[in-house]
Structure formats: C-alpha cells, structure tokens
Design an enzyme around this catalytic site. Structure first.
Site, short mmCIF file in Angstrom:
data_model
loop_
_atom_site.label_atom_id
_atom_site.label_comp_id
_atom_site.label_asym_id
_atom_site.label_seq_id
_atom_site.Cartn_x
_atom_site.Cartn_y
_atom_site.Cartn_z
N TRP A 77 -10.15 5.00 1.33
CA TRP A 77 -11.79 5.17 0.96
C TRP A 77 -12.38 6.22 2.12
CZ3 TRP A 77 -14.43 3.03 -1.89
CH2 TRP A 77 -14.45 1.70 -3.18
N GLU A 126 -7.93 -6.78 1.18
CA GLU A 126 -8.42 -7.09 0.11
C GLU A 126 -6.95 -6.98 -0.96
OE1 GLU A 126 -12.13 -4.15 1.07
OE2 GLU A 126 -10.37 -2.88 0.10
N ASP A 184 -10.12 0.31 -7.34
CA ASP A 184 -9.31 -0.33 -7.83
C ASP A 184 -8.52 -1.08 -9.29
OD1 ASP A 184 -10.09 -0.83 -5.06
OD2 ASP A 184 -10.61 -3.04 -5.71
C1 FRU Z 1 -10.97 -2.74 -2.52
C2 FRU Z 1 -12.37 -3.05 -2.84
C3 FRU Z 1 -11.80 -4.42 -3.06
C4 FRU Z 1 -13.33 -4.69 -4.31
C5 FRU Z 1 -14.10 -3.68 -4.83
C6 FRU Z 1 -14.88 -3.02 -5.02
O1 FRU Z 1 -10.98 -1.53 -2.94
O2 FRU Z 1 -13.40 -2.84 -1.73
O3 FRU Z 1 -11.66 -5.33 -2.35
O4 FRU Z 1 -13.41 -5.96 -5.24
O5 FRU Z 1 -13.02 -2.56 -3.85
O6 FRU Z 1 -15.20 -1.95 -5.94
#
Ligand code: FRU
Length: 581
Positions: free
Chosen positions: A410, A325, A155
């Site tokens: 993901w 998220e 992210d």
């Molecule tokens: C989203 C996420 C967030 C988290 C981060 C961890 O891609 O899962 O929710 O903060 O990545 O790397």
C-alpha cells in the site's frame, strides 16, 4: 472581472465542445453543478478518457430518472490522456440515459484550481464503440502471473474450488488503474496458472462499494439458496461506515444475487471488514472472522444469515502499528507429524517488517469460541515488501491450504510505473507448519505444485521470465547472485551462512523514484543450517519471488528495470530455466 472573463471563455468553450462532440454523445450544462451527458448512439461502450493526475469526480448513471450507478472517474483534464476505459452501456435504456458528472461538489484538488472542469479535454474525447481492445501495451505486465486485463486490482477475494475449477475474485476498479470503485472481478482456472477472465461478479449498490470478503460452497444448503450454492460475504463500504452483506450464486460463481436481508452484520466502529468464514467440522456450524480496527472478532452461525458474536482476539499480540485486515483462520498440519495447529492470518497495514503492508500470523488453538495464541513474538509469512492480503481458497481438494497473495504494498501500489493495469497476484502457494530449531511453529511456504509446469528447458542466457536455482558452494562465505542489465541496474541476492539469512537488495534495481519507500533491502532467516543451501527464484519481468527449496520461507519483491535484466553474476551454482506458459 478577470474571473468573469474566464467563466465566459469556459462557457464558450463548452458550447464549442457540444458542437464538436462525437456523434451520439451530447453534453449540456445544468446550472453550475453538473455536466450532463446524453448518449443516443447504440454502440455498446462509452470510452472514457482518463488522466491519472486529474482530480476524482463522481459520475451518476441516471436511467428513467433514477440513479442506477455511481462511479468515480479521473477525467482527462488538460494533460495527456493516459488511456481510455470502457463503460458498458448495453444494459441501459438509451432513450432515458443521462450521465451526470458532478464537477462542483467534489473535494478540491490542485488540478481543479488549475483548469476549470468545463475546459477538460475529456468532453471532446468521449467516444462510442462496439469493442474495447484489451491487448497488452504495458511493458511490465508479467508473462505468467495473474493480472487484470486493465484497471486496478488489490486483494484476492472469495476464492473457492469447485468441480475442478479454482475461482478467484479480486478487488477491482474497472474505471482506472488506481484504487476506487471497489467491485468483485472474477477469474477462473483449472490449474492455478492459466486464468480466464470472467464477467464482473459483484457490483456496488446503494449500501456501498464491494470490499473484500470470502465465499464458500454451501454443500448442505444451510442458507436455503440451494444445495451447492456459492455464498459470498463481503463488506459493503460507504464513506461513513462498513457493514457485512451476503450474495449467492447458483451458477458456480458466474453471477451473484444479493441477499434481500442485507446488511447482515453491522457495528459502530469505522474499520469493520473483510469477512472470512468456513464450516467448522468440530462444532458443526459456520465460523466467521472479521477485522475490526486492531483486533479480530469471531462469530458463529447455522444459516449464514444470522450471526452471533463469540469473542475477540488481538490485544497484546503481534504488530499493532497499523490496521488489521483480511483475516483467515485455518487448521494447518505440522510437517512430518500427525499434529495440527490453528493458525490465524492477519494482514496489517502499515507495520510490516520492511515498512507498509505485510502478512503476520498467530499459531494457537481455536475451540469454536475463542482463539488462543501460544507465542508472544511477531511472525511474518513472507520476507519481501510485496506480499499482502493473503487468504486461502475455500473447499480446496486434498485438504490443501492454497493461497493467493496480492503482490504489492500500500505504500506505493498506486504509483508503480505500470499504467494499463496495476498489480499482479503472486504465484499460488501451499502452506503448512514446521517446527524450527527453537521448537516454534512456523508457516512453511512452497509454490503450489501446479507451478512446476512452468519449468521449461535449461538455458544459459537470462530470459525476461525465468526460474533460477541458486545453490551455495561455500559453507563459510556468502553466496551472491546479481541480476543486471546494460544500464547498470541490478538486484543482488545473498545467502549468508554467517548470519544464516537470505537477502534481496533492490536499491539499484531500476525505476525506484516513484516512492521513497520502494528502494529496500529485505532479509529472511533461513530457519535451518544446511550444508548446501538452495533457493528457487521466479523472475517475471517486474517480480522476483524467492523460495527456500525446502519450503521454509518465501520472499516476494517487485522490481522495475528500465530494460530487462539479461545477465547474471554469481559465485554460487546457478541453473536457469526458461518458462513454459
Ligand atoms: C486491504 C483492504 C481491505 C479492504 C480492501 C478495500 O488491502 O484495505 O481491508 O476490504 O482493501 O479495497
């Protein structure tokens, strides 16, 4: 007996390893638990050999008898070394420095049973050096997109604009090109296209690794860290829980100091993360959104340290097929009117329209206490498979809403066929709202104006990095554009006036077998019925970003051709531009 012999051999091997070890790096074994490494040389970096298929082990950096850092590594076991990563030792006292690799108390893995950790080739191959070469050796590294020099990125985080500079932080693993060891890395840019890699900004601590979050410029010194201090809020993530922490910077985001009162917000739910906050001019206080399982929770504060809970939103709205998220709440203008609407971005994983992660959004109203959504349908911000964790820059000039998008999914982000680095960010985009023919408010997306500088000369042959304009020639029949190479690998894009859609088919685009979820066809509604329809496509080695020329939609997809696409076939009108970078 057989086992006994194996252990004896392992011990012998270890003794040999110690004797053969590179000068300055010495090993000892402590009981049956740890591999202890002492570094006596004065070189700046310990170069660590990584094998991505090896199991994960925890290494503690111990200085003066105290654990000062813990990192997870995939030390080269018996296979080949995929690459080296550097650990910067310059801040540590070499006299007392011990690196303890806990080889026994880790989750068992296939490889662990296959090779005794004592026999790992890594012990022989650790090196000391004063430099680490970051020149590119990955054939899929994009030419004009932001990527980490090496290691893993997910992210975008804490993005803000200040004094003519765009600051981008991002989820980063400095120790290998897969997700782990979350840290905020930092890049800065004056034009959103050319990025400078800055030193790591926020590192893990005893509260945990540093997950996603946001940052603001505190123009009125509401937090007391100084006028115009940059205040970042992130999730401190431990295996057992997540809480929110603050850090501040008084040097324009170069270095951060963690707030001594951390953590500032805790909860008793497992998924509680990704704080996104902004100054609400209508209520004169800070508002914060947190992703909590499958809802968003809202908070308010006057000093950024003490937050009061306001309300929650989510139940009954949008897609709930995954965890919510990375929220972002903003007031967007409606194109061609004086009207504004509040929009809540909600990244979700899994549950996206084509599988895996994607960005959905809700249009409605935010009165400073409650978010009200005015529709029941699910709306997606992008119609490709590789568009996630989308959030906007804080403090952007000219009331812009400029976004950075992580260009992966993901489902397979950790398996894509790159090695030196994993993941790029998509081109920066500016968003607003438009009304479609049914009167629905839809997010309109355009590449940020700064992307225009990329457009070079018109050319006839297709380069590895190109801007391609495709215009329809028929109002009745589909217009197709095929990019292909001599291996027969191809991507087919189609504007279909009958279904009023645009489609990208990457099922035969090159390497697709690293994940069953990769081969895909993605489709977007066109939203308008145009006589002549134009799509602008940005190609950059392993990515294809298609935009409606009038800013109604975007489609972001990765491709991994074994050799570059160098030919085009089309029944439409095509213009190809090379890229100035
Ligand atoms: C989203 C996420 C967030 C988290 C981060 C961890 O891609 O899962 O929710 O903060 O990545 O790397």
């Amino acid at each position: 007996m057989k086992n006994m012999r194996k252990w004896m051999m392992a011990l012998m091997a270890l003794i040999c390893v110690s004797a053969m070890a590179t000068e300055g790096v010495h090993f000892t074994r402590s009981g049956v638990r740890d591999m202890l490494i002492r570094v006596s040389g004065q070189e700046r970096y310990l170069l660590i050999p990584i094998e991505e298929a090896a199991p994960e082990y925890r290494m503690q950096v111990i200085e003066d008898g105290r654990i000062v850092r813990t990192v997870v590594l995939r030390l080269a076991a018996k296979g080949k070394i995929d690459y080296y990563v550097p650990m910067d030792l310059s801040a540590f006292n070499r006299e007392s420095l011990v690196l303890a690799v806990h080889v026994w108390n880790q989750p068992d893995g296939e490889r662990l049973r296959e090779v005794s950790p004592m026999e790992y080739i890594a012990w022989n191959e650790l090196k000391l050096a004063n430099t680490f070469d970051t020149s590119n050796w990955d054939k899929y590294r994009p030419i004009y997109h932001h990527t980490p020099l090496y290691g893993w990125m997910n992210d975008p985080n804490g993005m803000f604009y200040k004094d003519g500079v765009w600051h981008l932080y991002y989820q980063y693993n400095p120790y290998y090109s897969m997700w782990q060891n979350m840290t905020w890395a930092h890049s800065s840019s004056k034009d959103l296209i050319h990025w400078t890699h800055e030193p790591i900004a926020i590192e893990p601590d005893v509260l945990g690794t540093i997950f996603s979050g946001s940052a603001v410029v505190d123009a009125n010194n509401t937090a007391g860290f100084g006028k115009d201090a940059v205040i970042a809020m992130y999730t401190s993530a431990e295996l057992m829980g997540q809480c929110q922490s603050l850090a501040y910077s008084t040097d324009n985001g170069l270095t951060f100091t963690k707030y001594s009162g951390n953590p500032i917000i805790t909860a008793d739910i497992p998924d509680f993360r990704d704080p996104n906050f902004f100054w609400n001019e209508q209520t004169n206080e800070w508002n914060l959104v947190l992703a909590c399982g499958q809802e968003m929770r809202f908070y308010a504060s006057s000093d950024l340290k003490n937050w009061r809970y306001l309300s929650a939103f989510g139940s009954g709205y949008g897609s709930h097929s995954g965890v919510w998220e990375c929220p972002d709440l903003m007031r967007l203008p409606v194109r061609g009117t004086k009207e504004h609407k509040w929009v809540l971005l909600c990244n979700i994983n899994p549950g996206g329209p084509f599988g895996g992660s994607a960005t959905q959004y809700f249009v409605g109203d935010w009165d400073g206490k409650t978010f009200t959504c005015e529709h029941n349908d699910t709306r997606w911000m992008d119609y490709g498979k590789d568009h996630y964790a989308t959030v906007s820059f804080s403090n952007a000039p000219e009331e812009r809403h400029t976004m950075i998008v992580w260009m992966s999914n993901w489902q397979y982000a950790g398996q894509v066929p790159t090695k030196q680095f994993r993941s790029a960010n998509a081109l920066p985009r500016d968003i607003d709202l438009f009304k479609d023919k049914d009167g629905r408010y839809i997010i309109g997306v355009r590449p940020s104006l700064e992307c225009e500088q990329l457009r070079g000369e018109e050319v006839t042959a297709l380069p590895e990095a190109a801007i391609i304009e495709l215009t329809t020639t028929s109002k009745k029949n589909p217009t197709t554009l095929t990019l292909f190479n001599s291996k027969g690998e191809k991507v087919v894009m189609t504007i279909d006036p009958k279904t009023n859609t645009f489609t990208t088919d990457r099922r035969h685009s090159g390497i697709t077998d690293f994940s069953e979820a990769f081969a895909a066809v993605t489709t977007t509604p066109l939203y308008v019925n145009a006589k002549k329809y134009k799509v602008v496509i940005y190609l950059d080695r392993c990515s294809l970003e298609a935009f409606d020329a009038d800013g109604h939609w975007s489609m972001t997809n990765l491709v991994f051709p074994t050799e570059p696409y160098d030919r085009i076939e089309t029944n439409g009108k095509v213009k190809i531009y090379n890229v100035n970078y």
